[in-house]
Design an enzyme around this catalytic site. Structure first.
Site: not given
Length: 535
Positions: A381, A507, A509
């Site tokens: 990001c 993102h 993750e």
């Protein structure tokens, strides 16, 4: 009929209610049940989207773009399900909905009160979660602790649900603390007794008590708690501090917690097969190699702000029998003079997401170090945006290049507002949120990681790469390896002459699982291990 399990907490917050709820969800799922899970937060914010990570930890984004509590990350990782906007409910959302209904005249001129209007709205959110997912079991965690003023409407609502649908369809699990007093050399049950007493005064009798403790709980102590709290001795479950979070479901299974739940709810599903999960935990406990990765961020004092990033790194490490050690580096302290000292002993560098200008220049210095010294790098990001700015400044020579978020008067706005964001004034819920497609360019690190032409990832941003700089940066070896399908939005960037330098606007993750690491994290950790071995 759908069954409902409510998880409450007492004595202190941060006891691990979320891990307990997620672990039970995994056990029930492995019994063949369709499980969904939700978190009720008693704060008045509509969602945590505009809250400081210091207050709340990370904001977890769902596929459908809801900004939610970090516990939803635990739920998804443990149960391996994708949750939605119905999975996180706040007091702010409840009151907002009730007030809108009142303005529309839906209460027919009646006096709008906490009971029944607020409690009915809360109950509807519980039932809706089950309806939307066709769940056999809905697990609902109530945030905060019993006794908080903010929690009272939620506790009253879940009390009423038992009356509405019958005791065989509802179960209450209460998580408390048994403190160990070092000076006295003994553990104390009194706080738990008082917490249960408080819960019972509100009309809720817990069916299971989960006691968080540093030391083993003796049988005598369990008998005492069972007597004073009016539950079966077997329903006093010990939750000792675990060496890995993923061992908690196995600990609960050893104490037959899932069987107690199934017996109470009249569910006759076969015992949970936890063979694969046990193998995962054994692997986690016996990792033979190590690698060190620098996480350069501005919220490093509160590691919960990056909890999904750390878990995704660990998941990737499991694939390579490697324990990933995270070195926390405060971006505000990074300078050109000390960067080698701060990150030089690491095998990879990661710059996560964030907002605002604090720590930005330190992150850019760390990115420059990774680029120039061929250190594997993953940007997320804001990390992707700063990687673009660093390249523009130091390779293209565009002095003063920046993001218009950080410097509205920059001569070179490498990162600028999304066109649809130009007239947006509200901060809450107005970002580009949720799952969007990303088209990958072949023969790139990103394509090699995913091995698919189009992937879907979760986003949370307002600013985007400014396309007018694309041609000049491409000429210098800056690769746009992922874009929106129409090619308009830059999703992933890479650098050509570098072993592994990748940064994503989304993102990654958020979708990692302990048994299925996210592809970019997987390849980043692999590159970091290779870097370590080549030193």
């Amino acid at each position: 009929m759908t069954k409902y399990i409510f998880v409450t907490g007492g004595v202190v917050s941060s006891l691990g209610k979320g891990i307990t709820a997620a672990s039970l969800g995994r056990l029930l799922k492995n019994r063949g049940l369709n499980v969904t899970i939700q978190k009720f937060d008693p704060y008045i914010n509509v969602d945590p989207g505009t809250m400081s990570p210091y207050q709340h930890g990370e904001v977890f984004v769902t596929d459908d773009g809801a900004e939610t509590d970090l516990d939803l990350g635990h739920y998804e990782r443990f149960i391996d399900i994708n949750l939605n906007k119905y999975s996180n409910v706040t007091t702010g959302k409840i009151y907002s909905s009730v007030l809108q209904k009142e303005r529309r005249g839906e209460y027919l001129g009646g006096t709008v009160q906490v009971i029944p209007h607020i409690t009915n709205e809360i109950k509807e959110r519980v039932y809706r979660s089950g309806r939307e997912t066709n769940a056999d079991v809905v697990i609902t965690e109530i945030g905060g602790t019993v006794g908080d003023i903010e929690s009272l409407p939620f506790l009253e609502a879940i009390r009423q649900i038992k009356s509405d649908i019958g005791r065989d369809n509802v179960m209450y699990i209460h998580c408390t603390l048994i403190p160990y007093l070092k000076a006295a050399g003994e553990m104390k049950t009194k706080p738990t007794q008082h917490s249960v007493k408080e819960l019972r005064s509100l009309g809720i009798q817990p069916n299971i008590i989960v006691v968080r403790t540093e030391m083993p709980v003796s049988q005598d102590m369990k008998d005492k708690l069972a007597l004073f709290c009016d539950i079966d001795t077997k329903a006093v479950i010990e939750a000792r501090d675990a060496d890995t979070l993923y061992a908690v479901p196995l600990s609960l299974q050893e104490q037959n917690m899932d069987q107690i739940v199934c017996d109470h709810l009249k569910l006759d599903n076969p015992a949970a097969d936890m063979t694969e999960w046990t193998a995962l935990v054994n692997k986690v406990r016996n990792l033979s190699k190590k690698t060190k990765i620098a996480l350069v961020g501005k919220y490093v004092e509160l590691q919960d702000a990056y909890i999904s990033v750390v878990e995704a790194l660990r998941h990737a490490g499991y694939s390579f029998d490697t324990d990933v050690e995270v070195k926390w580096v405060n971006a505000e302290h990074v300078t050109a003079e000390n960067v080698k000292e701060l990150v030089g002993d690491t095998d990879g560098i990661l710059v996560p997401g964030g907002f605002g200008d604090r720590g930005v220049e330190g992150k850019i210095v760390a990115i420059q170090y990774a680029r120039e010294n061929k250190v594997p790098f993953l940007g997320i990001c804001l990390g992707m945006q700063l990687a673009s700015i660093e390249f523009a400044r130091n390779v293209l020579g565009l002095e003063g290049a920046n993001s218009s978020e950080i410097n509205p008067d920059t001569p070179y706005a490498i990162i600028d507002l999304l066109p649809e964001q130009k007239d947006v004034e509200d901060l809450g819920g107005t970002l580009r949120l949720g799952l969007y497609p990303c088209k990958l360019a072949e023969e790139t690190n990103a394509y090699n990681a995913y091995n698919e032409p189009v992937v879907y990832e979760r986003h949370r941003h307002r600013y985007e790469f400014n396309n007018q700089f694309r041609p000049d940066m491409e000429k210098e070896g800056f690769v746009f390896s992922g874009t929106s399908p129409d090619g308009r939005l830059v999703e992933i960037i890479e650098i050509k002459d570098h072993p592994w330098f990748v940064a994503a606007q989304f993102h990654p993750e958020l979708v990692s699982r302990p048994n299925r690491p996210q592809p970019l994290f997987h390849d980043f950790v692999r590159a970091s291990i290779t870097n370590k071995e080549s030193k």
